[in-house]
Design a protein around this motif. Structure first.
Motif, PDB file in Angstrom:
ATOM      1  N   TYR A  35       0.859  -1.181   0.000  1.00 27.32           N
ATOM      2  CA  TYR A  35       0.000   0.000   0.000  1.00 27.32           C
ATOM      3  C   TYR A  35       0.902   1.240   0.000  1.00 27.32           C
ATOM      4  O   TYR A  35       1.969   1.216   0.618  1.00 27.32           O
ATOM      5  N   PRO A  36       0.579   2.338  -0.724  1.00 27.99           N
ATOM      6  CA  PRO A  36      -0.742   2.721  -1.235  1.00 27.99           C
ATOM      7  C   PRO A  36      -1.104   2.124  -2.591  1.00 27.99           C
ATOM      8  O   PRO A  36      -2.117   2.510  -3.164  1.00 27.99           O
ATOM      9  N   PHE A  37      -0.264   1.226  -3.121  1.00 29.44           N
ATOM     10  CA  PHE A  37      -0.611   0.561  -4.366  1.00 29.44           C
ATOM     11  C   PHE A  37      -1.551  -0.609  -4.076  1.00 29.44           C
ATOM     12  O   PHE A  37      -1.521  -1.196  -2.980  1.00 29.44           O
ATOM     13  N   GLY A  38      -2.390  -0.978  -5.047  1.00 29.70           N
ATOM     14  CA  GLY A  38      -3.288  -2.110  -4.910  1.00 29.70           C
ATOM     15  C   GLY A  38      -3.483  -2.801  -6.246  1.00 29.70           C
ATOM     16  O   GLY A  38      -3.181  -2.251  -7.311  1.00 29.70           O
ATOM     17  N   ILE A  39      -4.012  -4.040  -6.195  1.00 27.26           N
ATOM     18  CA  ILE A  39      -4.140  -4.889  -7.372  1.00 27.26           C
ATOM     19  C   ILE A  39      -5.595  -4.948  -7.825  1.00 27.26           C
ATOM     20  O   ILE A  39      -6.516  -5.106  -7.015  1.00 27.26           O
ATOM     21  N   ILE A  40      -5.802  -4.825  -9.128  1.00 26.69           N
ATOM     22  CA  ILE A  40      -7.102  -5.109  -9.745  1.00 26.69           C
ATOM     23  C   ILE A  40      -6.876  -6.184 -10.807  1.00 26.69           C
ATOM     24  O   ILE A  40      -6.077  -5.993 -11.737  1.00 26.69           O
ATOM     25  N   ARG A  41      -7.543  -7.349 -10.660  1.00 24.42           N
ATOM     26  CA  ARG A  41      -7.390  -8.446 -11.628  1.00 24.42           C
ATOM     27  C   ARG A  41      -8.756  -8.793 -12.185  1.00 24.42           C
ATOM     28  O   ARG A  41      -9.685  -9.102 -11.451  1.00 24.42           O
ATOM     29  N   ASN A  42      -8.881  -8.696 -13.469  1.00 26.72           N
ATOM     30  CA  ASN A  42     -10.152  -8.975 -14.133  1.00 26.72           C
ATOM     31  C   ASN A  42     -11.282  -8.143 -13.527  1.00 26.72           C
ATOM     32  O   ASN A  42     -12.359  -8.650 -13.191  1.00 26.72           O
ATOM     33  N   ASN A  43     -10.956  -6.826 -13.316  1.00 23.92           N
ATOM     34  CA  ASN A  43     -11.929  -5.877 -12.772  1.00 23.92           C
ATOM     35  C   ASN A  43     -12.370  -6.220 -11.354  1.00 23.92           C
ATOM     36  O   ASN A  43     -13.420  -5.800 -10.893  1.00 23.92           O
ATOM     37  N   THR A  44     -11.588  -7.044 -10.661  1.00 29.61           N
ATOM     38  CA  THR A  44     -11.898  -7.409  -9.272  1.00 29.61           C
ATOM     39  C   THR A  44     -10.785  -6.900  -8.375  1.00 29.61           C
ATOM     40  O   THR A  44      -9.599  -7.156  -8.631  1.00 29.61           O
ATOM     41  N   THR A  45     -11.153  -6.178  -7.294  1.00 31.93           N
ATOM     42  CA  THR A  45     -10.154  -5.625  -6.380  1.00 31.93           C
ATOM     43  C   THR A  45      -9.708  -6.695  -5.393  1.00 31.93           C
ATOM     44  O   THR A  45     -10.528  -7.259  -4.666  1.00 31.93           O
ATOM     45  N   HIS A  46      -8.396  -6.983  -5.352  1.00 41.67           N
ATOM     46  CA  HIS A  46      -7.852  -7.975  -4.427  1.00 41.67           C
ATOM     47  C   HIS A  46      -7.223  -7.335  -3.202  1.00 41.67           C
ATOM     48  O   HIS A  46      -6.912  -8.028  -2.249  1.00 41.67           O
ATOM     49  N   SER A  47      -7.001  -6.070  -3.221  1.00 37.98           N
ATOM     50  CA  SER A  47      -6.497  -5.353  -2.046  1.00 37.98           C
ATOM     51  C   SER A  47      -6.820  -3.878  -2.218  1.00 37.98           C
ATOM     52  O   SER A  47      -6.973  -3.395  -3.338  1.00 37.98           O
ATOM     53  N   GLU A  48      -6.946  -3.145  -1.074  1.00 33.81           N
ATOM     54  CA  GLU A  48      -7.279  -1.734  -1.181  1.00 33.81           C
ATOM     55  C   GLU A  48      -6.092  -0.955  -1.745  1.00 33.81           C
ATOM     56  O   GLU A  48      -4.943  -1.377  -1.628  1.00 33.81           O
ATOM     57  N   PHE A  49      -6.379   0.180  -2.334  1.00 31.41           N
ATOM     58  CA  PHE A  49      -5.321   1.016  -2.881  1.00 31.41           C
ATOM     59  C   PHE A  49      -5.755   2.475  -2.771  1.00 31.41           C
ATOM     60  O   PHE A  49      -6.945   2.784  -2.645  1.00 31.41           O
ATOM     61  N   TYR A  50      -4.764   3.359  -2.796  1.00 34.33           N
ATOM     62  CA  TYR A  50      -5.029   4.790  -2.771  1.00 34.33           C
ATOM     63  C   TYR A  50      -5.411   5.219  -4.184  1.00 34.33           C
ATOM     64  O   TYR A  50      -4.893   4.677  -5.166  1.00 34.33           O
ATOM     65  N   PRO A  51      -6.331   6.176  -4.337  1.00 35.10           N
ATOM     66  CA  PRO A  51      -6.757   6.593  -5.684  1.00 35.10           C
ATOM     67  C   PRO A  51      -5.569   6.922  -6.575  1.00 35.10           C
ATOM     68  O   PRO A  51      -4.619   7.581  -6.157  1.00 35.10           O
ATOM     69  N   SER A  52      -5.639   6.434  -7.818  1.00 37.20           N
ATOM     70  CA  SER A  52      -4.613   6.636  -8.850  1.00 37.20           C
ATOM     71  C   SER A  52      -3.404   5.729  -8.671  1.00 37.20           C
ATOM     72  O   SER A  52      -2.422   5.863  -9.405  1.00 37.20           O
ATOM     73  N   PHE A  53      -3.428   4.800  -7.696  1.00 34.95           N
ATOM     74  CA  PHE A  53      -2.311   3.895  -7.477  1.00 34.95           C
ATOM     75  C   PHE A  53      -2.712   2.436  -7.748  1.00 34.95           C
ATOM     76  O   PHE A  53      -2.129   1.517  -7.189  1.00 34.95           O
ATOM     77  N   GLU A  54      -3.719   2.200  -8.596  1.00 31.85           N
ATOM     78  CA  GLU A  54      -4.138   0.834  -8.885  1.00 31.85           C
ATOM     79  C   GLU A  54      -3.189   0.209  -9.903  1.00 31.85           C
ATOM     80  O   GLU A  54      -2.743   0.858 -10.848  1.00 31.85           O
ATOM     81  N   LEU A 126       6.366   8.562 -22.103  1.00 31.17           N
ATOM     82  CA  LEU A 126       4.953   8.485 -21.760  1.00 31.17           C
ATOM     83  C   LEU A 126       4.351   9.855 -21.508  1.00 31.17           C
ATOM     84  O   LEU A 126       5.050  10.780 -21.108  1.00 31.17           O
ATOM     85  N   ASP A 127       3.064   9.942 -21.708  1.00 28.75           N
ATOM     86  CA  ASP A 127       2.304  11.124 -21.311  1.00 28.75           C
ATOM     87  C   ASP A 127       1.766  10.869 -19.905  1.00 28.75           C
ATOM     88  O   ASP A 127       0.838  10.089 -19.708  1.00 28.75           O
ATOM     89  N   LEU A 128       2.380  11.511 -18.919  1.00 29.90           N
ATOM     90  CA  LEU A 128       2.051  11.259 -17.511  1.00 29.90           C
ATOM     91  C   LEU A 128       1.097  12.284 -16.939  1.00 29.90           C
ATOM     92  O   LEU A 128       0.888  12.342 -15.722  1.00 29.90           O
ATOM     93  N   THR A 129       0.545  13.134 -17.773  1.00 28.52           N
ATOM     94  CA  THR A 129      -0.356  14.173 -17.288  1.00 28.52           C
ATOM     95  C   THR A 129      -1.570  13.556 -16.605  1.00 28.52           C
ATOM     96  O   THR A 129      -2.176  12.602 -17.110  1.00 28.52           O
ATOM     97  N   GLY A 130      -1.944  14.079 -15.465  1.00 28.66           N
ATOM     98  CA  GLY A 130      -3.106  13.602 -14.736  1.00 28.66           C
ATOM     99  C   GLY A 130      -2.850  12.375 -13.899  1.00 28.66           C
ATOM    100  O   GLY A 130      -3.788  11.820 -13.308  1.00 28.66           O
ATOM    101  N   THR A 131      -1.613  11.906 -13.811  1.00 33.11           N
ATOM    102  CA  THR A 131      -1.257  10.741 -12.994  1.00 33.11           C
ATOM    103  C   THR A 131      -0.375  11.196 -11.837  1.00 33.11           C
ATOM    104  O   THR A 131       0.170  12.300 -11.863  1.00 33.11           O
ATOM    105  N   PRO A 132      -0.210  10.341 -10.821  1.00 31.30           N
ATOM    106  CA  PRO A 132       0.699  10.699  -9.715  1.00 31.30           C
ATOM    107  C   PRO A 132       2.151  10.415 -10.049  1.00 31.30           C
ATOM    108  O   PRO A 132       2.975  10.342  -9.149  1.00 31.30           O
TER     109      PRO A 132
END
Length: 735
Positions: A35-54, A126-132
């Motif tokens: 954390y603050p990163f989190g995993i999304i697999r097949n549109n399913t959240t496996h752990s919580e994450f901070y916004p923009s850190f999925e 990369l275009d990183l605009t709007g990301t953390p």
């Protein structure tokens, strides 16, 4: 020219530990993500994450699982997440789409190929605009190719990085892939904190017409790479780049008191740009972004130790303690803890040595300081003419006292502001009390001294020390141990004539009567005449005669003071040429125009003082118009316009005429002032003549008062006749 856009923004983040993730070794759920990163697999959240850190787990079965981050619609392999460093390492392929081929105009096509790179992202720019995320300072900007100048511009179109690569032959390009030193390849630092930039590739020289490179259509490559990576030579492999990450776009100060940091953690600003990160406090470890992430490091509990008595955990470390009154390292395999029977003796001896050392050091420091002060005082003494003054003392020519600076500092409470009794253009006057006899003195501290006139200054001080006159402030001594000389005079307690004439809040006396004013004028004239004629056989011109320099004692006896501007007139000369000094309103016009100082300059200034006594007006009043601002000029014009005595009386203080009981002595003083104020110095009387005339007027005035008192004291049967006679004797000008 090839134009590529890339973006970056600074987001700040704190510390924890670096977590390396091998995409080929992740389990099916890719759960090893902090954390603050989190995993999304097949549109399913496996752990919580901070916004923009999925992050996304790309699970294809077996060993093909990989962790990816989506940026700008593209999925990019993640190989390392660092909480402590605040960065992600990701993999991108070569940047072929940025090339310019030989035979073209020297500039390549703009954009990406859409077939190579990371999910259509060519070269990882990369275009990183709007990301953390923002590009990390560890990245390098590289160019592979020949005859190429690559410039990186930020969103404001300012050049922020770039390098130049050149070749002479094709072999140089091959060599450049092995050693990137500017031949066939160049490598330079990439500025941190960017989220957007453009790359401009240009030809720096035209080699297509004269070398073997002309037939080759190879493309030049521009791309980013992790500065710690050296695998840039092979264009077929993916290259790592480093992305900085941070929480939000505000500093710790702006998000206080609610950053996302957990307990026992602190917020700190990112060094790569905006935003913040978290880190565990000293003595704690873990994930600083979780509520239970930072745990105290208990070395005594979780680490082996060999303490014989007690293990103490402090700030993540441990040490072995001994019971009170014992000494040693407290370790079982060491000295352990033993009783110290000499601890008191040691402490006492140490304390005694410390006191002795401090005493010796303080004494040594004090002696050095006093020695330095003595040298400085001697330097000032010699600069201020001390040698010449000592010679005068040895020859019995100096009749005053030479004070030390310590005596005067003690007398004035170290020149405390509360002891200031006056400030003038030449210095400040302090009230002091000399010890041990308690004599009250006035100490004048000059603002400056002309080093070129030191000999003349000492000569004047010697002469002033010889002056003994009841109407001249006595010079008691001097001090030459300071940067500017200090002069010590007798203290006159009743203020100045100017204060009595023009200030309404004199606590010691009321309005000055005509008799008192006439006496003050007479005494002042006698003092100035004495200075001009008899003062130590050398004439002295005061040069700053004014009511503020005439002091009054408790009996209103006049004392001429402040000889800071005085000059000596050699006996064989009628004047001296000098820079004009004096006070506006009192300054002799002839002296102002010719710079020739004579005794008649004091006469003019004294004439202005007479006008102050006659009118109770200040010499200069800016509230008056035209020539009326200057009292002397206004008076002289009035004397010309009003030739009669009655017209002159309109200019004078009417109350004084009534106090004099007759206008004749007042008019006589006015006529004397008129002569003193003549523009031509030769038409003015001398101070001796002025003193004689004032003395005669005062004697006549006193005789009239005595005659009047005698008549009033006669027998009652003649009082009526005396009264009638007195009334008949009044000046008809008063009616």
């Amino acid at each position: 020219m090839s134009l590529i856009s890339l973006f970056l923004l600074p987001w700040l983040l704190p510390s924890s530990s670096s977590t390396f993730i091998d995409p080929g070794a992740l389990d099916p759920y890719c759960h090893d993500v902090p954390y603050p990163f989190g995993i999304i697999r097949n549109n399913t959240t496996h752990s919580e994450f901070y916004p923009s850190f999925e992050l996304h787990c790309d699970y294809n079965g077996g060993s093909n699982s990989s962790l990816k981050v989506k940026i700008g619609g593209y999925s990019i392999d993640v190989i390392d997440i660092s909480l402590e460093g605040g960065y992600l390492r990701v993999l991108v392929v070569r940047a072929k789409g940025f090339g310019t081929c030989r035979g073209e105009s020297g500039r390549g096509a703009v954009g990406v190929t859409g077939t190579e790179g990371v999910e259509g992202v060519d070269g990882g720019l990369l275009d990183l605009t709007g990301t953390p995320y923002a590009f990390h300072s560890r990245n390098n900007f590289m160019v592979l190719g020949c005859d190429t100048m690559a410039l990186v511009r930020n969103s404001s179109d300012h050049i922020v990085s770039g390098c130049v690569s050149f070749c002479v032959s094709n072999a140089d390009k091959l060599y450049g892939k092995q050693d990137c030193s500017g031949v066939g390849c160049c490598r330079t630092a990439f500025p941190p904190g960017l989220q957007y930039a453009t790359v401009d590739l240009q030809s720096i020289r035209n080699l297509t017409e004269s070398t073997e490179l002309r037939t080759r259509a190879e493309c030049n490559e521009a791309f980013l790479i992790d500065g710690n990576d050296s695998s840039y030579a092979d264009p077929s492999i993916k290259r790592p780049i480093v992305l900085d990450w941070s929480i939000g776009n505000k500093s710790c100060k702006d998000v206080t008191p609610s950053p996302i940091c957990g307990p026992n953690a602190s917020c700190y600003n990112s060094s790569e740009g905006l935003g913040y990160r978290c880190k565990c406090n000293d003595g704690y470890e873990g994930n600083p972004y979780r509520n239970d992430g930072c745990q105290e490091i208990d070395q005594c509990k979780y680490h082996e130790h060999n303490c014989s008595w007690k293990c103490e955990n402090k700030d993540g470390r441990y040490h072995c303690a001994c019971p009170p009154g014992t000494k040693g390292d407290g370790k079982k395999d060491g000295v352990g803890c033993t009783r110290d029977t000499y601890i008191e003796i040691g402490l006492g001896t140490g304390l005694a040595l410390l006191v002795i050392s401090l005493t010796i050091g303080f004494w040594f420091f004090w002696e050095l300081k006093k020695r330095k002060q003595r040298k400085l005082k001697l330097k000032h003494f010699l600069q201020n003419g001390g040698s010449l003054l000592r010679q005068c003392v040895s020859e019995n020519q100096f009749f005053a006292r030479i004070f030390t600076i310590e005596e005067l500092e003690q007398a004035t409470d170290n020149f405390n502001e509360k002891n200031v009794v006056g400030r003038g253009g030449y210095g400040t006057v302090y009230r002091g009390t000399l010890l041990p006899d308690g004599e009250v003195v006035a100490i004048k501290k000059s603002k400056f001294v002309d080093e070129t006139q030191i000999e003349q200054f000492i000569n004047e001080v010697v002469i002033l020390s010889k002056i003994t006159h009841r109407n001249v402030v006595k010079l008691l001594g001097c001090c030459l141990e300071t940067q500017v000389p200090l002069l010590v005079y007798e203290f006159i307690s009743n203020g100045t004539l100017s204060q009595h004439l023009h200030e309404q809040k004199r606590p010691t006396s009321g309005r000055l009567s005509w008799e008192t004013r006439l006496r003050i004028a007479t005494e002042t004239a006698r003092a100035l005449a004495f200075l001009h004629c008899k003062a130590a056989s050398v004439p002295i011109v005061h040069r700053d005669v004014k009511s503020a320099n005439i002091l009054l004692d408790e009996n209103c006896t006049a004392k001429v003071s402040d000889f800071g501007a005085s000059r000596l007139i050699p006996t064989n000369q009628t004047h001296v040429t000098t820079l004009v000094q004096g006070t506006i309103g009192y300054l002799d016009p002839e002296y102002f125009q010719t710079c020739q100082l004579t005794e008649k300059s004091d006469v003019y200034s004294f004439g202005v003082v007479l006008l102050e006594l006659l009118t109770s007006e200040k010499p200069v009043l800016f509230c008056r118009m035209g020539t009326e601002r200057n009292l002397a000029s206004h008076f002289m014009e009035h004397m010309v316009e009003k030739a009669g005595h009655v017209g002159v009386l309109e200019f004078l203080d009417r109350q004084l005429v009534w106090e004099a009981r007759t206008a004749l002595p007042v008019l006589a003083v006015a006529q004397l002032a008129r002569r003193c104020l003549s523009l031509n110095g030769e038409d003015r009387p001398t101070m001796t003549e002025v003193a004689i005339e004032l003395s005669a007027l005062r004697r006549i005035s006193m005789q009239r008062e005595e005659l009047r008192d005698w008549r009033i004291s006669m027998s009652p049967r003649r009082l009526g006749a005396v009264a009638e006679s007195t009334c008949n004797e009044e000046d008809p000008l008063l009616s």
